[in-house]
Write an enzyme that holds these catalytic residues in place. Sequence first.
Site, short mmCIF file in Angstrom:
data_model
loop_
_atom_site.label_atom_id
_atom_site.label_comp_id
_atom_site.label_asym_id
_atom_site.label_seq_id
_atom_site.Cartn_x
_atom_site.Cartn_y
_atom_site.Cartn_z
N ASP A 1 15.89 105.77 73.91
CA ASP A 1 15.73 106.29 72.55
C ASP A 1 14.55 105.55 71.95
OD1 ASP A 1 17.97 107.92 72.85
OD2 ASP A 1 19.33 106.34 72.14
N ASP A 24 26.21 117.03 74.02
CA ASP A 24 26.77 115.78 73.50
C ASP A 24 28.26 115.98 73.37
OD1 ASP A 24 24.24 114.81 73.39
OD2 ASP A 24 24.06 114.80 71.21
#
Lengths: 252, 218
Positions: A130, A11
Site C-alpha cells: 500500500d 475484499d
Amino acid sequence: MLTKRIIPCLDIRDGRTVKGVNFENIRDAGDPVELALLYSRQGADELVFLDITATVEKRKTLVELVKRIAANINIPFTVGGGISTVEDVAILLQHGADKVSVNTAAFKNPALIADLSNRFGSQCVVLAIDTKKEADGEWYVYLNGGRTKTDTKTIDWARQAVALGAGEILLTSMNNDGTKAGFAVDITLLLSTALSVPVIASGGAGTMEHFKEIFLEGSADAALAASIFHYKEIGIPELKQYLSAQDISIRL
Amino acid sequence: MRFQQQKDCCKIIHSKNYYLFGVGMIAIIKYNAGNVQSVQYALHRIGATAVVTDDFDIIRKADKVIFPGVGHAQSAMQYLREKGLDQLLLSLQQPVLGICLGLQLMCKHSEEGNTDCLGIFDTDVKLFSSAELKVPQIGWNNIYGYKSVLFNGLSEQAFMYTVHSYYAALCNETVATTDYIVPFSAALQKDNFYAVQFHPEKSGTAGETILKNFIQIP
C-alpha cells in the site's frame, strides 16, 4: 503472446464481499463465491481475495472460503489479508489457493518472503504494497491497511522484496484508491520497469480508459479493481473487448 | 459414506480402495511438489473423480495417471528416485499426463539445478533468458500447432494459464507450441505419455476441454 490480466478483487469481511472508499466507509457488495463464479465466467483472468476479518475465527472462516472457491472456480486466485507465518500459507495452499499475498508481516519480517519462496516457490508469493505519494513527491510504504506510515520508499522495499523471492508485486495507491480517477501511472511505471517480476496495478479504476492508460503508460502487467466490477459500472467482457480494440494483448 | 464423498465437490477422496468401485479410475501422483488439490478439484468439476496417491499398486492399476507439479526440478527428481517413483512412471502403459513441472521432469535434462530427468521426451529444459521480458512468465498465453487428441474441439490459438521460468525446447515430440521469448513446447506427446507446460486445471473452459480429452483417451 502473453496477455495483460484483468483481476477483480474481492475484499472479504466475515465471509462477505465489502469495498471501502479510500480505505474507509465499508459497504456490503455480495457473496464472494457467487461473485467469483460470475467473474470467472465473464472472462476475469485471475481473482484476488483480501480478508479483512479481524476476529479470532478468522483463519477457520478463511480456510472454508478458500475451499469453496477452489472447488468452484477454474481460474487462478490469490488470498491475502493478515498472513504472517509460513504455517498460515501452507494451510491456504493446501486447500487450493494458488498464491498468497503478504503485506505488513513481510515488511516487519522480510525473511518471511524468503521462507515462503524457498518452501513454496516464488510463483505463489505476491507482495502487496500500500503506497502513498507524500508532499515531497515520493511514494512511501504504508502498513496495517494504510493506517501506519513508514519512512521507506516504495521502490526500495519492492526491490528488496523481489531480491528475497517475491514473485509478483500488487501495488495499491492510497491516493487513487476509491477515487475512480485512474490508476497511479508514475509509481506503477517505475516499479514495472525497475523490477524483473510482474506488477499488478491497483486503486483508482473508474473507466475503461483508465485500464488502457495503466497498461500502455504504466506498463502494468495486470490491473486490479473492485467496486466498478461489484457495482456493475464496467462489465469485464466489454472492458476486454475495448482493450483488445486498442491493440492491447488481451485474452478474449 | 463413499457415495456422500463423491457427491460433495469439496471432499477429497483419499480411499486407497477407490479403484474397486468403478472403471475409469484416475490416479494423481502424490510427491513433494505441486498443487495436487487444484487438479483434483478440476477433475471433479468435469464429473471425474481421482485419487491422490503414492501407492504403487493403485498407480499401476489406474486407467489414467496425472503427474502434476509446481516446485524445483532437482528436489522433485531426488524425491522421485528415493521413492522409486521414477522407475514406476517409466514403466506405466496407460495414458499419463504431466503438468508444468511434471512435463519438465519427463524431459531428458533440466537446467534447474542441473538435473537429469526421466528422459521420456527427447528434449531439454532451459531457463528463459531475456533483458526485456519478465521471468517467470505468469499469465495467459495462446498455444498453437495442435498435433494431439488432447486438443480435440479446442479453438485455434486457445489461451492457457501458465507460470514458469524454465521451458522445454521444441522437438519432434512437440504437439503444441507457445511463444514467450522463444517458441517452446506447450505440449509434448510420445506413445502413452502426454504433457503440458500450462495449467489446464486453472485455464477456464479451454483447460477443461483438455482434461476431458485426456480422461477420454481409450
